[in-house]
Design a protein around this motif. Structure first.
Motif, mmCIF file in Angstrom:
data_model
loop_
_atom_site.group_PDB
_atom_site.id
_atom_site.type_symbol
_atom_site.label_atom_id
_atom_site.label_comp_id
_atom_site.label_asym_id
_atom_site.label_seq_id
_atom_site.Cartn_x
_atom_site.Cartn_y
_atom_site.Cartn_z
ATOM 1 N N GLY A 143 0.811 -1.212 0.000
ATOM 2 C CA GLY A 143 0.000 0.000 0.000
ATOM 3 C C GLY A 143 0.840 1.256 0.000
ATOM 4 N N ASP A 144 1.925 1.259 0.747
ATOM 5 C CA ASP A 144 2.818 2.423 0.768
ATOM 6 C C ASP A 144 3.368 2.722 -0.620
ATOM 7 N N LYS A 145 3.760 1.669 -1.319
ATOM 8 C CA LYS A 145 4.348 1.856 -2.645
ATOM 9 C C LYS A 145 3.330 2.371 -3.646
ATOM 10 N N MET A 146 2.069 1.995 -3.488
ATOM 11 C CA MET A 146 1.028 2.546 -4.369
ATOM 12 C C MET A 146 0.930 4.059 -4.198
ATOM 13 N N TYR A 147 0.979 4.500 -2.947
ATOM 14 C CA TYR A 147 0.945 5.948 -2.703
ATOM 15 C C TYR A 147 2.185 6.622 -3.279
ATOM 16 N N GLN A 148 3.337 6.048 -3.041
ATOM 17 C CA GLN A 148 4.566 6.650 -3.559
ATOM 18 C C GLN A 148 4.573 6.705 -5.078
ATOM 19 N N ASP A 149 4.014 5.689 -5.730
ATOM 20 C CA ASP A 149 3.974 5.665 -7.190
ATOM 21 C C ASP A 149 3.147 6.813 -7.748
ATOM 22 N N VAL A 150 2.146 7.237 -6.988
ATOM 23 C CA VAL A 150 1.309 8.355 -7.422
ATOM 24 C C VAL A 150 1.912 9.693 -7.014
ATOM 25 N N LEU A 151 2.457 9.766 -5.825
ATOM 26 C CA LEU A 151 2.897 11.043 -5.272
ATOM 27 C C LEU A 151 4.269 11.490 -5.773
ATOM 28 N N GLN A 152 5.223 10.577 -5.820
ATOM 29 C CA GLN A 152 6.590 10.973 -6.136
ATOM 30 C C GLN A 152 6.754 11.590 -7.518
ATOM 31 N N PRO A 153 6.151 11.025 -8.597
ATOM 32 C CA PRO A 153 6.311 11.669 -9.910
ATOM 33 C C PRO A 153 5.742 13.080 -9.959
ATOM 34 N N ALA A 154 4.779 13.367 -9.063
ATOM 35 C CA ALA A 154 4.169 14.699 -9.035
ATOM 36 C C ALA A 154 4.869 15.638 -8.070
ATOM 37 N N GLY A 155 5.980 15.168 -7.458
ATOM 38 C CA GLY A 155 6.680 16.017 -6.506
ATOM 39 C C GLY A 155 5.923 16.211 -5.212
ATOM 40 N N LYS A 156 5.083 15.244 -4.851
ATOM 41 C CA LYS A 156 4.269 15.363 -3.644
ATOM 42 C C LYS A 156 4.850 14.510 -2.507
ATOM 43 N N THR A 157 4.461 14.841 -1.295
ATOM 44 C CA THR A 157 5.001 14.234 -0.083
ATOM 45 C C THR A 157 4.200 13.008 0.339
ATOM 46 N N TYR A 158 4.923 11.967 0.735
ATOM 47 C CA TYR A 158 4.252 10.792 1.307
ATOM 48 C C TYR A 158 4.573 10.701 2.794
ATOM 49 N N MET A 159 3.523 10.698 3.618
ATOM 50 C CA MET A 159 3.672 10.494 5.057
ATOM 51 C C MET A 159 3.211 9.072 5.373
ATOM 52 N N MET A 160 4.137 8.274 5.871
ATOM 53 C CA MET A 160 3.903 6.861 6.129
ATOM 54 C C MET A 160 3.441 6.655 7.570
ATOM 55 N N GLY A 161 2.442 5.825 7.750
ATOM 56 C CA GLY A 161 1.946 5.537 9.080
ATOM 57 C C GLY A 161 2.637 4.332 9.701
ATOM 58 N N VAL A 162 2.840 4.393 11.018
ATOM 59 C CA VAL A 162 3.438 3.304 11.784
ATOM 60 C C VAL A 162 2.602 3.099 13.040
ATOM 61 N N SER A 163 2.292 1.853 13.359
ATOM 62 C CA SER A 163 1.472 1.570 14.536
ATOM 63 C C SER A 163 1.949 0.289 15.206
ATOM 64 N N PRO A 164 1.811 0.195 16.534
ATOM 65 C CA PRO A 164 2.258 -1.013 17.216
ATOM 66 C C PRO A 164 1.205 -2.101 17.334
ATOM 67 N N TRP A 165 -0.091 -1.736 17.206
ATOM 68 C CA TRP A 165 -1.134 -2.719 17.548
ATOM 69 C C TRP A 165 -2.480 -2.242 17.021
ATOM 70 N N MET A 166 -3.443 -3.165 16.994
ATOM 71 C CA MET A 166 -4.839 -2.808 16.743
ATOM 72 C C MET A 166 -5.741 -3.844 17.385
ATOM 73 N N TYR A 167 -6.502 -3.393 18.375
ATOM 74 C CA TYR A 167 -7.523 -4.231 19.005
ATOM 75 C C TYR A 167 -8.563 -3.320 19.626
ATOM 76 N N ALA A 168 -9.801 -3.589 19.359
ATOM 77 C CA ALA A 168 -10.898 -2.833 19.960
ATOM 78 C C ALA A 168 -12.043 -3.790 20.270
ATOM 79 N N ASN A 169 -12.695 -3.555 21.394
ATOM 80 C CA ASN A 169 -13.880 -4.336 21.759
ATOM 81 C C ASN A 169 -14.852 -3.391 22.436
ATOM 82 N N ILE A 170 -15.522 -2.604 21.603
ATOM 83 C CA ILE A 170 -16.401 -1.547 22.091
ATOM 84 C C ILE A 170 -17.832 -1.837 21.664
#
Length: 429
Positions: free
Chosen positions: A192-219
């Motif tokens: 998914g990151d590379k898909m964004y970079q493939d669109v953004l980089q040729p246009a001179g646009k910035t890619y901000m990559m997300g990083v997360s340690p976990w995902m769990y919810a029980n609400i």
């Protein structure tokens, strides 16, 4: 997230033939997403001190359209950053999930904040982001005309994704990808990151990559419900390794204090834990996940893993659930977003240990006094030790440092009546 591979490929090809503007001069920075709320002055000061020590540049303040008197809380945040003894910044992440913001509102807020010494800048311009908002993308042209020096890097991850970004490049300065967890089983990739970079980089646009340690919810709430886990056992290690390899323009950690989805790395006092989340959040402190950040952020900025591990990051951070995954009911939790796959398919019964060392060493991992030793390399390395029926205190030692886990591993069903898939996190010292 629905991403069109064909669209991304065609757009990248077109932009390579008809290139966009030259890339902005973006200095690498790492931010952390911060859920705005009723935060005390001392809590702001502590959060900023800890984040700055870990190498984090600033907080992305998540502001919901329905939040009461948001400017008061925003001013508190900016004031805390302004009085910080180390440089620290703030910017607004407009949360469009539950309502829209008018151009007038955004303009007035940014005009009020843009001259603050705490306002985050990218390429010398006032930085701003979003959670969703693709249907309101036109607002940014109006705001830019009124505010002037503006740098807009939104996330449209679940409302059009890379397609929506590609279709609106003229109004944006980049994009932030919020989809940072595996869809169900397996490990996170950078597809998914590379898909964004493939669109953004040729246009001179910035890619901000997300990083997360976990995902769990029980609400189970009256206004919304969510009950899932995403495969996260090795995610904190995997994602930072990917950051060093992929070298995005910017990075945003998801999150500092979103307790409801269990991906907080700040203290439990850095916000409010609502009652509907307390069953799986209380006594599950994650602050130790901050320990390796000083190393990984230095490696990211240098573009190589061959950097010294700062003293504050030398040692080990370790995490684990406090019961086996099948000790009792899973509480109806699915593996992945409403996937129908059982939660147990998303996780293993292990203690995970991430070492960051300046020379090779031996790490000892014990449960109830019994365990194993592992040889670990210089730099960062992840090892895991299965529960194998063992219960008791978790103890880890490496390089003359040791640590005991916040809670014991037991075979007792939690008081809530179901398995808590939110881990506890410890570190050596």
């Amino acid at each position: 997230m629905r991403i069109s591979n064909v669209f991304a490929a065609l757009l990248a090809t077109a932009l390579s033939v008809f290139p966009g503007p030259a890339a902005a001069a973006v200095d690498k920075q790492v931010f952390a997403h911060f859920m705005l709320g009723d935060i005390s002055t001392s809590a702001w000061d502590t959060a900023i001190t800890n984040a700055s020590a870990a190498g984090i540049s600033g907080f992305a303040l998540n502001v919901n359209a329905g939040y009461p008197s948001p400017l008061n809380a925003i001013h508190d945040a900016y004031a805390a950053a302004e009085r910080s003894s180390t440089p620290f910044s703030m910017f607004i992440s407009f949360d469009f999930c539950c309502g829209d913001f008018s151009a007038d509102t955004i303009t007035s807020w940014l005009q009020e904040l843009q001259d603050s010494t705490a306002q985050a800048k990218v390429d010398g311009r006032t930085f701003v982001s979003t959670f969703e908002g693709s249907s309101a993308v036109g607002v940014w042209d109006t705001v830019r005309a009124n505010v002037g020096s503006l740098y807009v890097v939104p996330s449209f991850t679940y409302t059009g994704g890379v397609d929506a970004i590609g279709a609106n490049l003229d109004s944006l300065d980049g994009a932030f990808n919020w989809e940072v967890w595996p869809q169900s089983t397996g490990n996170m990739t950078t597809d998914g990151d590379k898909m964004y970079q493939d669109v953004l980089q040729p246009a001179g646009k910035t890619y901000m990559m997300g990083v997360s340690p976990w995902m769990y919810a029980n609400i189970e709430g009256t206004s919304y419900s969510k009950n899932w886990i995403r495969s996260s056992d090795t995610l904190w290690f995997d994602r930072w390794e990917q950051v060093v390899d992929l070298q995005p323009d910017l990075v945003e950690i998801i999150t500092w204090n979103d307790f409801g989805e269990s991906h907080y790395i700040g203290g439990l006092g850095d916000g409010t834990v609502p009652d509907e989340m307390s069953a799986y959040v209380d006594n599950c402190n994650h602050e130790a996940w901050q320990q390796p950040l000083a190393y990984y952020i230095a490696a990211y900025k240098a573009g190589t893993r061959d950097v010294p591990v700062p003293d504050k990051a030398v040692g080990a951070v370790f995490w684990y659930r406090t019961t086996p995954k099948d000790v009792c009911s899973d509480g109806g939790t699915s593996c992945g977003y409403e996937s129908g796959i059982a939660a147990a398919e998303c996780t293993e019964d292990n203690v995970y240990v991430l070492t960051t060392l300046n020379e090779p060493g031996t790490v000892s991992v014990k449960i109830g006094g019994q365990g194993e030793e592992f040889q670990v390399a210089k730099g960062a390395q992840l090892v895991k030790m299965p529960f194998n029926g063992r219960t008791g205190a978790v103890e880890v030692s490496v390089g003359g440092k040791s640590g005991k886990g916040p809670r014991d591993i037991t075979n007792d069903c939690p008081l809530c009546g179901y398995v808590n898939f939110n881990p506890v996190v410890g570190k050596t010292s």
